[in-house]
Structures are given as C-alpha cells and as structure tokens.
Design a protein around this motif. Structure first.
Motif, PDB file in Angstrom:
ATOM      1  N   ASN B  25       0.824  -1.205   0.000  1.00 32.52           N
ATOM      2  CA  ASN B  25       0.000   0.000   0.000  1.00 32.52           C
ATOM      3  C   ASN B  25       0.867   1.268   0.000  1.00 32.52           C
ATOM      4  OD1 ASN B  25      -2.680   0.593  -0.217  1.00 32.52           O
ATOM      5  ND2 ASN B  25      -2.966   0.899   1.974  1.00 32.52           N
ATOM      6  N   PHE B  26       1.924   1.254   0.801  1.00 37.70           N
ATOM      7  CA  PHE B  26       2.825   2.422   0.838  1.00 37.70           C
ATOM      8  C   PHE B  26       3.540   2.621  -0.493  1.00 37.70           C
ATOM      9  CE2 PHE B  26       2.645   2.353   5.557  1.00 37.70           C
ATOM     10  CZ  PHE B  26       2.357   3.706   5.731  1.00 37.70           C
ATOM     11  N   MET B  29       1.896   4.790  -3.069  1.00 36.06           N
ATOM     12  CA  MET B  29       1.913   6.253  -2.906  1.00 36.06           C
ATOM     13  C   MET B  29       3.092   6.773  -3.742  1.00 36.06           C
ATOM     14  SD  MET B  29       2.298   8.415   0.615  1.00 36.06           S
ATOM     15  CE  MET B  29       1.051   7.547   1.553  1.00 36.06           C
ATOM     16  N   ARG B  31       4.301   9.306  -5.317  1.00 41.63           N
ATOM     17  CA  ARG B  31       5.135  10.512  -5.152  1.00 41.63           C
ATOM     18  C   ARG B  31       6.013  10.456  -3.902  1.00 41.63           C
ATOM     19  NH1 ARG B  31       0.690  12.084  -7.470  1.00 41.63           N
ATOM     20  NH2 ARG B  31       0.907  12.818  -9.599  1.00 41.63           N
ATOM     21  N   ARG B  32       5.835   9.437  -3.096  1.00 44.24           N
ATOM     22  CA  ARG B  32       6.773   9.199  -1.997  1.00 44.24           C
ATOM     23  C   ARG B  32       8.065   8.562  -2.536  1.00 44.24           C
ATOM     24  NH1 ARG B  32      10.207   7.776   0.507  1.00 44.24           N
ATOM     25  NH2 ARG B  32      10.525   7.367   2.724  1.00 44.24           N
ATOM     26  N   HIS B  77      15.615   4.645   3.507  1.00 42.95           N
ATOM     27  CA  HIS B  77      15.119   5.857   4.187  1.00 42.95           C
ATOM     28  C   HIS B  77      13.626   5.811   4.455  1.00 42.95           C
ATOM     29  CE1 HIS B  77      18.804   8.218   3.946  1.00 42.95           C
ATOM     30  NE2 HIS B  77      18.958   7.749   2.723  1.00 42.95           N
ATOM     31  N   LEU B  79      12.095   5.578   7.605  1.00 45.50           N
ATOM     32  CA  LEU B  79      11.660   5.798   8.990  1.00 45.50           C
ATOM     33  C   LEU B  79      10.625   6.912   9.128  1.00 45.50           C
ATOM     34  CD1 LEU B  79      14.875   5.107  11.123  1.00 45.50           C
ATOM     35  CD2 LEU B  79      13.066   3.563  10.411  1.00 45.50           C
ATOM     36  N   ASP B  80      10.176   7.490   8.014  1.00 45.23           N
ATOM     37  CA  ASP B  80       9.082   8.478   8.086  1.00 45.23           C
ATOM     38  C   ASP B  80       7.708   7.856   7.837  1.00 45.23           C
ATOM     39  OD1 ASP B  80       9.645   7.939   5.393  1.00 45.23           O
ATOM     40  OD2 ASP B  80       8.953   9.911   4.730  1.00 45.23           O
ATOM     41  N   LEU B  81       7.655   6.582   7.453  1.00 41.98           N
ATOM     42  CA  LEU B  81       6.400   6.052   6.906  1.00 41.98           C
ATOM     43  C   LEU B  81       5.248   5.907   7.888  1.00 41.98           C
ATOM     44  CD1 LEU B  81       7.330   3.302   4.289  1.00 41.98           C
ATOM     45  CD2 LEU B  81       6.604   5.653   3.893  1.00 41.98           C
ATOM     46  N   ARG B  86       8.507   6.493  13.022  1.00 42.41           N
ATOM     47  CA  ARG B  86       8.939   7.851  13.400  1.00 42.41           C
ATOM     48  C   ARG B  86       9.335   7.900  14.876  1.00 42.41           C
ATOM     49  NH1 ARG B  86       4.519   9.182   9.720  1.00 42.41           N
ATOM     50  NH2 ARG B  86       3.036   9.428  11.426  1.00 42.41           N
TER      51      ARG B  86
END
Lengths: 190, 177
Positions: B25-26, B29, B31-32, B77, B79-81, B86
C-alpha cells in the motif's frame, strides 16, 4: 450543483457530467487525523508539493529541511495558527484517491491533478486565495467541513455531499471558513 | 552499555507491526518514491532499475510484477512512513544526535536471488526482521533469523541473505560510529 451549461458544447457537457458523476459517487474517507499522519511521511512532501496561503496573496513554503523534506512541526505551527495549506497532486495518497484517479482515467485517458486544501478554519488568517480564475475546468469535492464559496456572482455554502463546478475563466474563492475543512479540487480540462 | 548496544536495545524493544499489505500500500503512494529511492535487486546487483515513469515517480505495476516474480525490493530511508517508525527514529535520535537511515528489504521469498551477494559496509548495521524468516551469512556464521531476533553486522563484516523462502520484511539500521 451550480449551473454551468451555457458555455459548453454537448460533447463537453457529457464529459463534465461523466466526471462529476464519478467524483460525486467516489467515497473519500479522510479525516484531519489521517491527513496529519500522511503529512508526517516527510519524504512524500518535497518543496512545491505543499504551500501555505498567506497575506501576500501568494504562498509561503519555508518549512523544508536541507534534504528537501517537509519539517512537519514547522508546517503544523502555521496550520494551528489558522492558515490554509494547499497540497498539489495528491491522488496517489490513499486507496480512495487512487481509485478516483483510475476511474477518471478511464474516461479522460490521462491522470488527473487533484489538490487538497486543508485548514483548521479559525478564520483568523486569509481563508484561501483571493478571487481568481483558471483556464481549465475545476470540480471541487468538499471532504469534511463546510465553507462559503463565491463562484461567479453566486455566493453559497457548500459541504460534504456537494460538488462545486467552476467553469474555465470563472472567478471563484472561499469567503468564509470557520470550521476544520478539507476539500479536493480536480483540474479537468474540458 | 556502549552506543551500539544502546541503539540495538532500542531497536529490539520497539514494536514495529507491518504486513505485506501495508508495505505494498505504501509503495502505491507513488510521489513518496521519486527516481532512485526504491530498487529491485536483480542480477545486475540492483543497478538497472526500470521501475520509474518519465515523470520521475515510481511505476507500481512494474515493481509489483518483479516482486511477484520473487525479486527482493530495497526501499531506503523509510523511517518516516508510520508513527511507529517515526517514534523509533526519535528514540534513536536522542542517543545518536542525528536521524537514522533505516531501509526496508521485502520479498515474496520465491526466488533464487534472495538479496545482494556477500558485501561489506564502512558502518555497523543492525537488522530487525519484521515478518518472515531468512537464512543469513554474517562473517563465517550461517543462521536462520526471524521476528524477535536482531542481527548485528559489524562494519567491514561480509554479510548476505543466502536463502529466503517465505514472504519477508526486514529493516536495516545503519549505525555509523
């Protein structure tokens, strides 16, 4: 739905009605909490993808780090002060938005630009852009919260369940916005 | 407790729940995932990645196709998801004084190329398996690791996943000294 018929050919009208039907029927489950969560995925938000509408009638975007990623806490401060923010190209964000993009694709033959406008609605700051127009057709779908719109000479309150159709060249703006509000604008060239 | 032990303890004790559905699902997205952020490990060692569209963002169907063929996907990278990730980054920040690079490796586990061949880094790596087991080579040792385990790879120590036969997600944390 406001009236727009006069300016379009029957072919345009059919296209606009088809788009409007899809946009109206697509459920979009987005809460303030969910949007704030998405904004913390800071690599999804490089400079240019989110801007805050300010009193110079343009936008400010001074909340990015040296890796070009959103500094959420700095953006959130402006949000909490009542400023409205504008996120560009958001139809990839959630399953509902991707579904909407796909359904529109099937009649448009191309991807759609969908922008989100979010505010806490304290009305203490500029509520949105001043009266302006675009050369393309815009359909606005309020997701949560109601506000007063001016479209051409008509002023009316719209909220979830409504659609606002803004023909090319028609002046429009949000006049009053006193509650938390999220709306999706879809740019549709007719 | 030294710096590495402290970081490892935080990583080990922090709950991270993620399913295959969540991760896919992520990836949708798009544009991430601008050009170069996500790669599929293939026989060119991940160098040839035709998984981006001409606007510079990820083409999900292409990634999914390779994923379904059994290739492993590397997403750096990340760890923002989610809030859990976070929070983990924030906890490590208090010890390290800097943000941490955390990378996802995920696979359906059906391919004979489970990951990169044995290689080394000039930094320490801590690996936290989230779901699925895999067989690892670290230095001279070969062992199976899965959720609940922590794999420590000292800097310059050759390592690789040598077998991965089930759907698997792990996070690698780069801890420079």
């Amino acid at each position: 739905m406001n009236s727009y018929q006069q300016q379009f050919t029957p072919d345009d009208e059919r296209y606009i009605n088809d788009c409007a039907d899809i946009i109206a029927s697509q459920s979009i489950d987005l809460t303030e909490e969910k949007i704030l969560d998405l904004l913390q995925i800071n690599k999804r938000w490089p400079k240019g993808s989110i801007e805050t509408i300010n009193h110079s009638s343009y936008t400010s975007a001074e909340y990015f780090d040296c890796n070009n990623c959103l500094i959420y806490s700095e953006w959130k401060r402006l949000y909490d002060l009542g400023f409205t923010s504008h996120m560009t190209d958001t139809l990839d964000l959630t399953k509902d938005l991707r579904e909407l993009n796909q359904r529109l694709y099937d009649i448009k033959g191309s991807s759609t630009v969908g922008n989100l406008y979010i505010t806490k609605g304290t009305n203490s700051r500029r509520v949105s852009f001043p009266l302006h127009n675009h050369e393309y057709l815009v359909i606005v779908k309020p997701i949560y919260g109601s506000c007063v719109w001016q479209v051409g000479n008509e002023t009316e309150e719209y909220g979830p369940g409504d659609l606002i159709i803004i023909p090319p060249g028609m002046a429009h703006c949000v006049h009053e916005s006193t509650e938390p509000r999220l709306s999706l604008t879809l740019n549709l060239t007719a | 407790m030294n710096y590495i032990e402290e970081c490892t303890k935080i990583i080990s004790n922090h709950d991270v729940s993620f399913t295959e559905y969540d991760i896919l699902n992520f990836i949708k997205m798009r544009r991430r995932w601008p050009h170069g952020t996500l790669s599929v490990i293939n026989y060119t060692h991940g160098k040839n990645n035709y998984v981006y569209e001409c606007d510079g963002y990820l083409n999900y169907p292409k990634v999914k196709d390779l994923y379904d063929l059994g290739f492993t996907v590397q997403a750096p990278h990340i760890l923002d998801l989610t809030e859990e990730l976070r929070e983990l980054d924030d906890k490590l920040y208090t010890i390290r004084g800097t943000q941490t690079v955390g990378n996802f490796y995920f696979s359906k586990g059906t391919n004979n190329l489970p990951s990169f061949p044995p290689h080394t880094h000039d930094y320490n790596v801590v690996v936290k398996p989230i779901y699925g087991q895999a067989e690892w080579l670290v230095g001279e040792d070969t062992f199976v690791a899965g959720p609940g385990d922590i794999i420590f790879i000292p800097m310059e120590c050759p390592h690789a996943v040598v077998k991965g036969e089930e759907p698997r997600l792990s996070i690698t944390f780069n801890l420079d000294e």
